[in-house]
Write a protein that holds these residues in place. Structure first.
Motif, PDB file in Angstrom:
ATOM      1  N   ARG A 286      -1.765  20.859   9.240  1.00  0.00           N
ATOM      2  CA  ARG A 286      -0.686  21.831   9.161  1.00  0.00           C
ATOM      3  C   ARG A 286      -0.062  21.821   7.767  1.00  0.00           C
ATOM      4  N   GLY A 287      -0.778  22.419   6.837  1.00  0.00           N
ATOM      5  CA  GLY A 287      -0.272  22.524   5.476  1.00  0.00           C
ATOM      6  C   GLY A 287       0.985  23.357   5.375  1.00  0.00           C
ATOM      7  N   ASP A 288       1.191  24.271   6.321  1.00  0.00           N
ATOM      8  CA  ASP A 288       2.427  25.058   6.306  1.00  0.00           C
ATOM      9  C   ASP A 288       3.641  24.176   6.577  1.00  0.00           C
ATOM     10  N   VAL A 289       3.423  23.056   7.271  1.00  0.00           N
ATOM     11  CA  VAL A 289       4.508  22.122   7.573  1.00  0.00           C
ATOM     12  C   VAL A 289       4.830  21.253   6.358  1.00  0.00           C
ATOM     13  N   THR A 290       3.801  20.905   5.588  1.00  0.00           N
ATOM     14  CA  THR A 290       3.999  20.027   4.433  1.00  0.00           C
ATOM     15  C   THR A 290       4.137  20.790   3.118  1.00  0.00           C
ATOM     16  N   GLY A 291       3.931  22.101   3.154  1.00  0.00           N
ATOM     17  CA  GLY A 291       4.077  22.908   1.943  1.00  0.00           C
ATOM     18  C   GLY A 291       2.905  22.810   0.997  1.00  0.00           C
ATOM     19  N   THR A 292       1.693  22.649   1.564  1.00  0.00           N
ATOM     20  CA  THR A 292       0.497  22.536   0.733  1.00  0.00           C
ATOM     21  C   THR A 292      -0.628  23.395   1.319  1.00  0.00           C
ATOM     22  N   THR A 293      -1.655  23.599   0.514  1.00  0.00           N
ATOM     23  CA  THR A 293      -2.809  24.360   0.993  1.00  0.00           C
ATOM     24  C   THR A 293      -3.844  23.472   1.669  1.00  0.00           C
ATOM     25  N   ASP A 294      -3.848  22.172   1.363  1.00  0.00           N
ATOM     26  CA  ASP A 294      -4.878  21.298   1.932  1.00  0.00           C
ATOM     27  C   ASP A 294      -4.416  20.556   3.174  1.00  0.00           C
ATOM     28  N   GLY A 295      -3.157  20.663   3.546  1.00  0.00           N
ATOM     29  CA  GLY A 295      -2.674  20.025   4.757  1.00  0.00           C
ATOM     30  C   GLY A 295      -2.064  18.657   4.548  1.00  0.00           C
ATOM     31  N   LEU A 296      -2.334  18.024   3.403  1.00  0.00           N
ATOM     32  CA  LEU A 296      -1.709  16.742   3.121  1.00  0.00           C
ATOM     33  C   LEU A 296      -0.291  16.964   2.587  1.00  0.00           C
ATOM     34  N   ALA A 297       0.495  15.889   2.545  1.00  0.00           N
ATOM     35  CA  ALA A 297       1.832  15.988   1.960  1.00  0.00           C
ATOM     36  C   ALA A 297       1.721  16.329   0.478  1.00  0.00           C
ATOM     37  N   GLN A 298       2.798  16.833  -0.084  1.00  0.00           N
ATOM     38  CA  GLN A 298       2.804  17.162  -1.512  1.00  0.00           C
ATOM     39  C   GLN A 298       2.654  15.921  -2.381  1.00  0.00           C
ATOM     40  N   ALA A 299       3.160  14.805  -1.905  1.00  0.00           N
ATOM     41  CA  ALA A 299       3.208  13.584  -2.706  1.00  0.00           C
ATOM     42  C   ALA A 299       2.829  12.392  -1.843  1.00  0.00           C
TER      43      ALA A 299
ATOM     44  N   ALA B  98       0.826  -1.196   0.000  1.00  0.00           N
ATOM     45  CA  ALA B  98       0.000   0.000   0.000  1.00  0.00           C
ATOM     46  C   ALA B  98       0.862   1.248   0.000  1.00  0.00           C
ATOM     47  N   PHE B  99       0.361   2.291  -0.657  1.00  0.00           N
ATOM     48  CA  PHE B  99       0.965   3.608  -0.484  1.00  0.00           C
ATOM     49  C   PHE B  99       0.058   4.431   0.420  1.00  0.00           C
ATOM     50  N   SER B 100       0.571   5.522   0.942  1.00  0.00           N
ATOM     51  CA  SER B 100      -0.172   6.328   1.918  1.00  0.00           C
ATOM     52  C   SER B 100      -0.006   7.799   1.615  1.00  0.00           C
ATOM     53  N   TRP B 101      -1.061   8.570   1.864  1.00  0.00           N
ATOM     54  CA  TRP B 101      -0.948  10.024   1.729  1.00  0.00           C
ATOM     55  C   TRP B 101      -0.890  10.615   3.134  1.00  0.00           C
ATOM     56  N   CYS B 102       0.316  10.979   3.539  1.00  0.00           N
ATOM     57  CA  CYS B 102       0.551  11.418   4.917  1.00  0.00           C
ATOM     58  C   CYS B 102       0.098  12.864   5.130  1.00  0.00           C
ATOM     59  N   PHE B 103      -0.040  13.244   6.390  1.00  0.00           N
ATOM     60  CA  PHE B 103      -0.383  14.627   6.713  1.00  0.00           C
ATOM     61  C   PHE B 103       0.134  14.974   8.107  1.00  0.00           C
ATOM     62  N   ALA B 104       0.319  16.278   8.333  1.00  0.00           N
ATOM     63  CA  ALA B 104       0.827  16.779   9.608  1.00  0.00           C
ATOM     64  C   ALA B 104      -0.303  17.448  10.379  1.00  0.00           C
ATOM     65  N   ILE B 105      -0.311  17.244  11.702  1.00  0.00           N
ATOM     66  CA  ILE B 105      -1.360  17.810  12.550  1.00  0.00           C
ATOM     67  C   ILE B 105      -0.760  18.376  13.834  1.00  0.00           C
ATOM     68  N   ASP B 106      -1.501  19.300  14.442  1.00  0.00           N
ATOM     69  CA  ASP B 106      -1.244  19.688  15.818  1.00  0.00           C
ATOM     70  C   ASP B 106      -2.579  19.782  16.537  1.00  0.00           C
ATOM     71  N   HIS B 107      -2.561  20.239  17.807  1.00  0.00           N
ATOM     72  CA  HIS B 107      -3.797  20.301  18.587  1.00  0.00           C
ATOM     73  C   HIS B 107      -3.783  21.573  19.430  1.00  0.00           C
TER      74      HIS B 107
END
Length: 534
Positions: free
Chosen positions: A367-380, A209-218
């Motif tokens: 946290r799209g600012d952490v991944t460099g995207t507007t939607d919060g998911l990783a770029q790839a 499987a591949f995965s679309w990662c994302f960054a979060i905070d609380h």
């Protein structure tokens, strides 16, 4: 159409591509490096995955240039972040205090360090980076690639590049079908490879499987996103072997296959300096908040960060519905993986069980600012398995498995060009396999796995080397990919200087010794000390 000529073309700017470029440039060669996404660094940056490494990484078992990358990340935090004095003093600083790795950090910091490593060569003009660029066409004459054409992903402008050597450092071996290289996908049969963990029947579509990662905070407040389009589908999605809906905290333990329920505590008040990642002892995934945490707020001056930052690369976002490699519908599967990840995040915000008996953590933020995207998911998407070349030598389970070898002592090859270590760790697959986890010995990387069976000036520089579906599970991690790329970069430069082919280097003892001496002098470890695998 634009035209470029260079000594070495590297298609793909992931970790292997960057390492290959640095090696070739140090050897005095001109390099063109192309990359699809806005950040160089692949799985460490655009895919946002913290370094997966072996237990001895702070002492040995990686190349000198990879160690420079690691230390550069730590130095960046020391130079620019308000660390506490105790954190700043730690030589083995782990900015995220994550339990998956002894160096968990924000992807944008890795980007800054990678850019700095390449900057001197950009300044001289010996390195040209084309970005964002996608390979679309190639010309081949006999057994040699004569040119590769890439398309600018923004403008659609085409650039044709001619080079003495072409390295495929893409995440999925994108160049291999374009140049007509012989390659393998999916799982081989036991009859083909002799591997005890291989299936009875080969299945080219059966990939991890591949995965679309994302960054979060609380943080306090309600940050609940709009309900994802496919949330109801994923909310009820339960693979036969999973033991629960995937949108839950319950699922198989990768090593034992026991169905376990993990913890998730965004309000955790731990001591990050007391945590040490050790994959030889435990995966560290019982508490998901600290599993792949990439910034631990308590390592920085009080109040500077409102929250830890966590990278979500958990079993629950492994996309099992199909592969994007040689697929008739790759966009469908890419969007499916995105929907799964967004649905997982929405479930965490609205339904995840809390210690107080309530449901959902609405204070979670993407946290799209952490991944460099507007939607919060990783770029790839995070890619675990690539097309793999048919090579002069293919690494099989019998080369790496502690059980098969009857010992945990390192696996050696006469043509070693580096070292690696990771368990044979396969995530669930697109054809319904559960986790496969096989204890592995520390291994050397054979040069034969980098040499295609036919093409003379093509080299793999990432996960597309001569491994099987199974052994790819040990070769796919950050330091091994870097070492493969670095070896490929030095090899291309070595062959250009001497006007010889890679297979002649491997099969001529005196020349092989000369090349291995060059690698050792460049800080590439060729052998392990007397240690035991896990």
């Amino acid at each position: 159409m634009n035209y470029l000529n260079t000594d070495i073309l590297i298609v793909g700017g992931g970790l292997g591509g960057v390492a290959a470029a640095l090696a070739a440039l140090k050897a005095g060669r001109r390099v063109v490096l192309t990359e699809q996404y806005q950040w160089l660094g692949g799985q460490l940056t655009s895919q946002a995955v913290p370094m997966d490494e072996h237990a001895w990484v702070e002492q040995f078992g990686v190349t000198a240039s990879y160690r420079k990358l690691r230390e550069g990340i730590r130095d960046y935090y020391r130079a620019w972040y308000p660390l506490t004095e105790e954190a700043r003093a730690k030589s083995d600083l782990n900015p995220g205090a994550g339990l998956v790795s002894r160096l968990c950090a924000e992807p944008k910091v890795a980007v800054a360090v990678i850019d700095a490593l390449l900057a001197p060569y950009l300044g001289t003009g010996r390195l040209t980076v084309l970005q964002p660029a996608i390979p679309v066409e190639a010309e081949v004459s006999g057994t040699r690639i004569t040119s590769v054409t890439v398309r600018d992903a923004r403008t659609s402008e085409l650039t044709q590049i001619t080079a003495g050597f072409v390295l495929d450092a893409t995440e999925t071996g994108e160049l291999l079908p374009l140049v007509g290289a012989e390659y393998v996908t999916g799982s081989e049969s036991r009859e083909q490879t002799g591997e005890p963990s291989a299936p009875e029947t080969a299945s080219p579509d059966n990939m991890q499987a591949f995965s679309w990662c994302f960054a979060i905070d609380h943080v306090p407040g309600d940050n609940t996103i709009e309900k994802p389009r496919d949330y109801d589908y994923w909310r009820n999605y339960e693979p036969e072997f999973w033991g629960a809906p995937m949108l839950s905290l319950t699922g198989p333990d990768p090593r034992t296959l026991e169905i376990v329920t993990r913890e998730f505590t965004p309000t955790i008040d731990d001591d990050p300096l007391a945590l040490t990642a050790d994959q030889s002892q435990a995966a560290g995934d019982r508490e998901l908040w600290t599993f792949r945490r990439i910034l631990a707020r308590k390592l920085f001056t009080d109040g500077h960060f409102d929250s830890d930052i966590v990278l979500v690369n958990w079993p629950m976002i492994d996309y099992l519905e199909g592969s994007i490699i040689d697929s008739p519908a790759p966009e469908k599967h890419l969007e499916g993986a995105r929907q799964l990840s967004l649905s997982m995040f929405y479930w965490l915000q609205t339904e995840a069980p809390r210690p107080d008996g309530g449901k959902g953590w609405p204070g979670l933020r993407l946290r799209g600012d952490v991944t460099g995207t507007t939607d919060g998911l990783a770029q790839a998407p995070y890619i675990r398995e690539s097309r793999r070349i048919k090579a002069e030598y293919t690494v099989v389970e019998n080369d790496l498995s502690v059980a098969v070898r009857g010992s945990g002592k390192p696996s050696t090859f006469f043509d070693s060009v580096g070292v690696g270590m990771y368990r044979i760790d396969l995530h669930p697959s697109t054809c319904g396999d559960n986790y496969i986890d096989v204890p592995s010995v520390p291994f050397e990387i054979p040069l034969g796995a980098l040499i295609p069976v036919r093409l003379e000036n093509l080299l793999p520089a990432g996960k597309n080397v001569g491994t099987t579906h199974l052994t790819n599970g040990a070769f796919r991690l950050h330091p091994v990919e870097w070492n493969i790329g670095e070896a490929a970069g030095w090899l291309a430069a070595f062959c250009l200087e001497r006007a010889i082919e890679p297979r002649a280097v491997r099969n001529t003892p005196s020349i092989l010794k000369e090349f291995q001496t060059l690698l050792a002098g460049a800080g590439v470890e060729l052998h392990w000390p007397d240690i035991t695998g896990y």
